[in-house]
Design an enzyme around this catalytic site. Structure first.
Site: not given
Length: 367
Positions: A219, A115, A145
């Site tokens: 992230s 993402h 992910d």
């Protein structure tokens, strides 16, 4: 520029954007300052806290900042389906985002979250010394992910090794590193708060929970053990405000590493698939029977349908191994290469049935 936050009650934030789900309250990717893993510092009450200074100095050169640019065509909702829609189709809107990553190979292979890169048209990697390099997306995996990038450095890059997430115990110290809110080269410390967390992000939920401060922009950043090994990849946070509330989630290295290796080798991940919908079957009295998996639906003309599996069947074992939950069954099959046969022990209408199914290739998508 910090990544977008989750729309789910603005709490589940997949650092920066990923699929958001969970309880009304999770945000995708401690209060007590810790003094850093080489020397020791003594707290006021006499307890010993780790000093992370040596560890941070050793691992930070392999932690990178990732900047992305994307171009999208946006049609205002009020013009969708009208003759005016065509006037907006040629207009492209440029967006930017940021995340983190880490080098796993001195030749320039980098791991981050899917993402983070998403549908980016341009990806730029920044090292701790300020060097910037364009990056190529080698492969992505939406279900886990994960994404693998490649840069072309002029000289070998500092890299960090994988560690075993399965060896981590609740209460052990960890160090998170990354680019929170665009502030590169940031480290935070905490402990493993829990293991095996399900947060509704997908069929392979099995997150490490930590109280190390993780924020948007973290992230794809690494979660280190005290040996400087990557035991997790920061992915989501639980927060009512969008900032760290001391509940962060990381993808375990034991699950991520084989996916990363496939992405690096093939640019994609092929998973086994039966073509069924399943749910846990738990006896009303745990002492009266065993846990199993109920088949609730079978995809028409899918692998399971061709192998004779039916809705209402209860799967007791796969290749002789007991299946006490739907997660176990899904993961077991997903790990098999498409085309391989699997033997299911099934209970149907009160009798035992053995069936062999040739595993298919899991279709793309989060489901």
């Amino acid at each position: 520029m910090p990544p977008a936050q989750s729309p789910v009650a603005r709490r589940l934030s997949l650092l920066p954007s990923r699929r958001r789900a969970l309880l009304a309250g999770l945000l995708v990717v401690p209060a007590v300052p810790l003094i850093g893993c080489g020397s020791q510092a003594v707290a006021q009450r006499g307890s010993v806290l780790p000093d992370f200074a040596d560890l941070a100095e050793r691992v930070l050169p392999a932690v990178v900042n990732i900047a992305v640019q994307s171009e999208t065509t946006t049609v205002p909702p009020e013009f969708r389906g009208t003759p005016f829609e065509r006037y907006f189709r040629g207009r492209r809107e440029r967006t930017q985002g940021a995340g983190s990553g880490f080098v796993i190979d001195p030749t320039g292979y980098i791991v981050t979250n899917n993402h983070v890169v998403g549908s980016a048209t341009r990806v730029t990697v920044s090292l701790q010394n300020g060097t910037e390099m364009p990056a190529r997306v080698v492969g992505t995996d939406e279900l886990m992910d994960l994404a693998v990038l490649k840069v072309e450095p002029r000289q070998p890059l500092p890299a960090v090794p994988w560690g075993s997430s399965g060896a981590m115990r609740v209460g052990q110290w960890v160090l998170a590193a990354g680019n929170p809110f665009g502030l590169g080269g940031t480290v935070t410390s905490g402990i493993v708060s829990a293991r095996g967390r399900e947060i509704g992000a997908g069929p392979f939920d099995d997150f490490i929970q930590t109280d190390a401060a993780i924020n948007p922009g973290n992230s794809g950043g690494p979660l280190f053990n005290q040996a400087g090994e990557v035991i997790g990849i920061s992915t989501a946070i639980y927060s009512p405000s969008g900032a760290s509330a001391g509940i962060g989630f990381a993808t375990p290295s034991d699950l991520a590493r084989p996916v990363v290796e496939q992405l690096r080798r093939d640019g994609r991940v092929d998973r086994g698939w039966l073509g069924v919908s399943v749910q846990d079957l738990v006896p009303e009295d745990p002492r009266a029977g065993r846990r199993a998996v109920l088949v609730t639906d079978v995809v028409r003309n899918g692998p399971a349908a061709r192998g004779g599996l039916r809705a209402g069947d209860v799967v007791l074992a796969v290749n002789g191994e007991r299946t006490e939950s739907s997660r176990v069954l899904v993961r077991y099959v997903a790990a098999l290469p498409p085309g391989q046969s699997v033997r299911l022990s099934v209970q149907r209408d009160g009798r035992s049935v053995e069936t062999s199914i040739q595993v298919g290739r899991r279709p793309p998508g989060p489901g």
